[in-house]
Enzyme design. Structure first.
Site, mmCIF file in Angstrom:
data_model
loop_
_atom_site.group_PDB
_atom_site.id
_atom_site.type_symbol
_atom_site.label_atom_id
_atom_site.label_comp_id
_atom_site.label_asym_id
_atom_site.label_seq_id
_atom_site.Cartn_x
_atom_site.Cartn_y
_atom_site.Cartn_z
ATOM 1 N N ASP A 94 -4.091 26.075 -3.883
ATOM 2 C CA ASP A 94 -4.678 24.804 -4.295
ATOM 3 C C ASP A 94 -3.639 23.856 -4.867
ATOM 4 O O ASP A 94 -3.662 22.641 -4.617
ATOM 5 C CB ASP A 94 -5.767 25.040 -5.349
ATOM 6 C CG ASP A 94 -7.043 25.620 -4.761
ATOM 7 O OD1 ASP A 94 -6.933 26.610 -4.016
ATOM 8 O OD2 ASP A 94 -8.119 25.085 -5.055
ATOM 9 N N CYS A 135 -6.045 34.181 -5.603
ATOM 10 C CA CYS A 135 -6.197 32.750 -5.852
ATOM 11 C C CYS A 135 -7.581 32.207 -5.513
ATOM 12 O O CYS A 135 -8.450 32.922 -5.040
ATOM 13 C CB CYS A 135 -5.082 31.986 -5.151
ATOM 14 S SG CYS A 135 -3.491 32.262 -5.958
ATOM 15 N N ASP A 136 -7.719 30.904 -5.726
ATOM 16 C CA ASP A 136 -9.011 30.248 -5.900
ATOM 17 C C ASP A 136 -10.068 30.581 -4.856
ATOM 18 O O ASP A 136 -11.196 30.929 -5.184
ATOM 19 C CB ASP A 136 -8.804 28.728 -5.925
ATOM 20 C CG ASP A 136 -7.952 28.278 -7.095
ATOM 21 O OD1 ASP A 136 -6.975 28.962 -7.394
ATOM 22 O OD2 ASP A 136 -8.256 27.240 -7.687
ATOM 23 N N LYS A 137 -9.755 30.417 -3.583
ATOM 24 C CA LYS A 137 -10.772 30.614 -2.552
ATOM 25 C C LYS A 137 -10.642 31.963 -1.865
ATOM 26 O O LYS A 137 -11.558 32.409 -1.178
ATOM 27 C CB LYS A 137 -10.689 29.501 -1.494
ATOM 28 C CG LYS A 137 -10.646 28.096 -2.075
ATOM 29 C CD LYS A 137 -11.794 27.821 -3.023
ATOM 30 C CE LYS A 137 -11.633 26.493 -3.742
ATOM 31 N NZ LYS A 137 -10.514 26.462 -4.710
ATOM 32 N N CYS A 207 -1.966 31.131 -11.685
ATOM 33 C CA CYS A 207 -1.598 30.224 -12.784
ATOM 34 C C CYS A 207 -2.281 30.652 -14.077
ATOM 35 O O CYS A 207 -3.448 31.034 -14.073
ATOM 36 C CB CYS A 207 -1.962 28.788 -12.418
ATOM 37 S SG CYS A 207 -1.057 28.194 -10.965
ATOM 38 N N GLU A 457 -10.662 18.798 -4.470
ATOM 39 C CA GLU A 457 -10.539 18.701 -5.923
ATOM 40 C C GLU A 457 -10.063 17.317 -6.342
ATOM 41 O O GLU A 457 -9.154 16.759 -5.723
ATOM 42 C CB GLU A 457 -9.498 19.704 -6.439
ATOM 43 C CG GLU A 457 -9.970 21.112 -6.521
ATOM 44 C CD GLU A 457 -8.902 22.017 -7.122
ATOM 45 O OE1 GLU A 457 -9.220 23.194 -7.325
ATOM 46 O OE2 GLU A 457 -7.774 21.560 -7.381
ATOM 47 N N SER A 483 -10.536 21.034 -10.479
ATOM 48 C CA SER A 483 -9.778 22.255 -10.711
ATOM 49 C C SER A 483 -10.294 22.926 -11.970
ATOM 50 O O SER A 483 -10.734 22.247 -12.911
ATOM 51 C CB SER A 483 -8.295 21.924 -10.883
ATOM 52 O OG SER A 483 -7.591 23.000 -11.449
#
Length: 567
Positions: A94, A135-137, A207, A457, A483
């Site tokens: 992202d 990570c995010d997705k 992160c 985002e 985010s």
């Protein structure tokens, strides 16, 4: 000589029958031959065949250690009597995709990852799978695939990175975007800006803020799909490799037990995940991901009303960056998500099954946190209601999402005049020119699932407002998303979106918008006759997107209010 009647050449006496259905008998001979061409032995092919679904890449920081973690998973599988076979998935970042056309592909990529796992597992008829992602997705996509396939599955994340240190404080990588605002205001020079860039991301890992990546890793543990007390172990911590090994061993046991994903991803498991999300003030993106996982598990649609009702009953027990100064390594040292669940136990479904026993059994092994500045007990929360909320009102009758945990208390009720933009970039340009003044409600429309397309985002505009010193005097609302690292008064996923005729697309500069986090309402203060007149002359803005998958996505994706699911 073998008496198995199958190969006659293994030299192991009477052979064990093949465990995997498609490798049995004469019909399995070609498949066995193809596997043997790569060095898989006859003996190995008689064992459970377990997919190690590894999203390792050196292009995404949160996934850069999954090669070594994956090697430990394989070692665990083989030591426990299984045969591991690895395949990969995409893993877009992202942070690298933000601010350009790439962000429109990030959420859409969730569906690609889910489908790619489904295709490979169905094609090879694997007996089980270990999913490696951070990570995010990628994490929600892997959980969606597990729910869709309903085979034994366990998720191993790569762990968070360590924080940066600057000016006597710990920071995550988003300091860079804030520093753009500092530089624009003359607070730092170019040399200091480059110094910040060089120190911002000090190690590999997801992160270090409690953004979408770490939220989803924690929720995988809460859901029961990750070994207890493991989701917050940092990426470079020696325990991270041990988690891989133990997960590899555990998946072989799960095959013998017949413990498949849908026995874990149940209404009870989802309840626990939602409760943890709300109690920790996690990323607002987790809502659409939990809706998608619920749907893939065959449980129907998970309505936003469920999150709304639960948010009024679940208090905020943990305060993690960006809601506080405490980062993910601090959270790990305080006991992590399991320590929060220990406090939440009266609100959880303790009979829910996890990859390693019931939720109650797992929590019996957990110690209470001693860091009460980060994790509080149930009777002394940071807030009586949760850190994530669902707002409704005339601007968002289908619902929108906010993160009260990251909003200054002085802004829980805010009214301001709208300044309207139809793209992220035009908003960024206005912020950097200094056009946004205190008291403004910045409105970014035509950034939803279909209008965007891809529900990108609006991370950067919110971060720039913060860097420009406006995050405590301005609000930002959008039919796009945010985010998990954003803080300030923001409302995302406003539904219906502008592209579908939602009221957000009828707002004009100067209109007054009221956001009330206590009442959970978002209102356009405009007479119904004026709204009707505007609707009569409304013309949809259509954004062209590159030919390819994103166009197919736009045609099939549901509203953010329903999880942005492909149907």
């Amino acid at each position: 000589m073998s008496n198995c009647g199958s190969c006659g050449s293994c030299g192991e006496g009477v052979c064990v029958p093949h465990h995997n259905e498609i490798l049995k008998d004469d019909d399995g001979a070609l498949k066995r031959a193809l596997y043997k061409s790569m060095g898989h032995t006859d003996s190995a092919l008689r064992k459970p065949i377990i997919a190690v679904v590894n999203s390792y890449t050196n292009a995404t920081a949160g996934h850069a250690n999954l090669d070594v973690v994956g090697a430990e998973v394989i070692r665990g599988i083989e030591d426990a009597g299984g045969t591991a076979m690895t395949f990969g998935t995409i893993a877009p970042c992202d942070g690298i995709a933000e601010g350009h056309i790439g962000m429109r592909y990030i959420l859409a990529g969730r569906e690609v990852i889910t489908a790619s796992i489904e295709i490979m597992v169905r094609a090879h008829n694997f007996d089980a799978m270990v999913l490696l992602g951070s990570c995010d997705k990628i994490v929600p996509a892997m959980l969606m695939a597990a729910a869709r396939l309903d085979i034994p599955a366990i998720l191993v994340n790569g762990g968070p990175m360590y924080p940066a240190e600057y000016a006597g404080k710990h920071w995550d990588g988003n300091i860079v975007t804030e520093a753009i605002g500092w530089k624009n205001k003359g607070q730092i020079d170019e040399q200091e800006f480059r110094k910040i860039e060089d120190l911002a991301e000090p190690t590999i890992g997801s992160c270090t803020m409690y953004g979408t990546a770490n939220t989803m890793c924690c929720l995988s543990e809460s859901l029961g799909m990750t070994l207890a007390q493991t989701s917050t172990i940092p990426a470079i911590h020696p325990q991270r490799l041990e988690v891989g090994y133990q997960s590899g061993k555990r998946i072989v046991e799960m095959i013998a037990e017949g413990l498949t994903a849908r026995k874990i991803i149940t209404k009870q498991g989802i309840h626990n995940a939602i409760t943890t999300l709300l109690a920790t003030g996690g990323s607002t993106n987790a809502i659409i991901h939990l809706q998608a996982i619920y749907y893939e598990a065959g449980l129907g649609e998970l309505d936003l009303d469920v999150f709304d009702q639960m948010s009024r009953k679940v208090p905020l027990l943990a305060s993690i960056y960006p809601a506080s100064e405490y980062d993910m390594v601090d959270f790990f040292e305080a006991g992590g998500v399991a320590a929060v669940e220990k406090e939440l136990a009266p609100l959880l479904e303790l009979d829910a099954i996890t990859v390693a026993g019931s939720k109650g059994e797992c929590l019996a092994q957990v110690a209470n946190s001693t860091n009460r500045e980060l994790i509080r007990p149930l009777d002394n929360p940071f807030m009586l209601e949760s850190g994530v909320g669902v707002l409704t009102g005339n601007l968002s009758p289908l619902g929108s999402v906010a993160k009260p945990a990251a909003v200054p208390k002085s802004m829980f009720h805010f009214s301001g005049k709208a300044m309207v933009f139809d793209s992220e970039q035009s908003t960024i340009d206005a912020i950097m020119r200094g056009d946004i003044k205190s008291g403004t409600v910045v409105v970014i429309c035509y950034e939803g699932t279909t209008g965007g397309a891809g529900l990108p985002e609006m991370y950067k505009p919110m971060k720039l407002l913060e860097g420009m010193g406006l995050s405590e005097s301005c609000a930002l609302i959008t039919d796009g998303r945010f985010s998990g690292s954003n803080r300030g008064l923001f409302v995302g996923h406003v539904s219906p979106e502008a592209y579908e005729g939602g009221l957000i697309g009828l707002i004009e500069d100067g209109d007054v918008i009221t956001i009330d986090l206590t009442k959970r309402e978002i209102t356009l203060e405009l007479d119904e006759n004026v709204i009707a007149a505007r609707r009569a002359t409304w013309k949809r803005i259509h954004k062209e997107i590159p030919k390819g998958f994103l166009r197919l996505y736009r045609e099939r994706v549901s509203s953010a209010a329903h999880g942005a699911i492909l149907k």
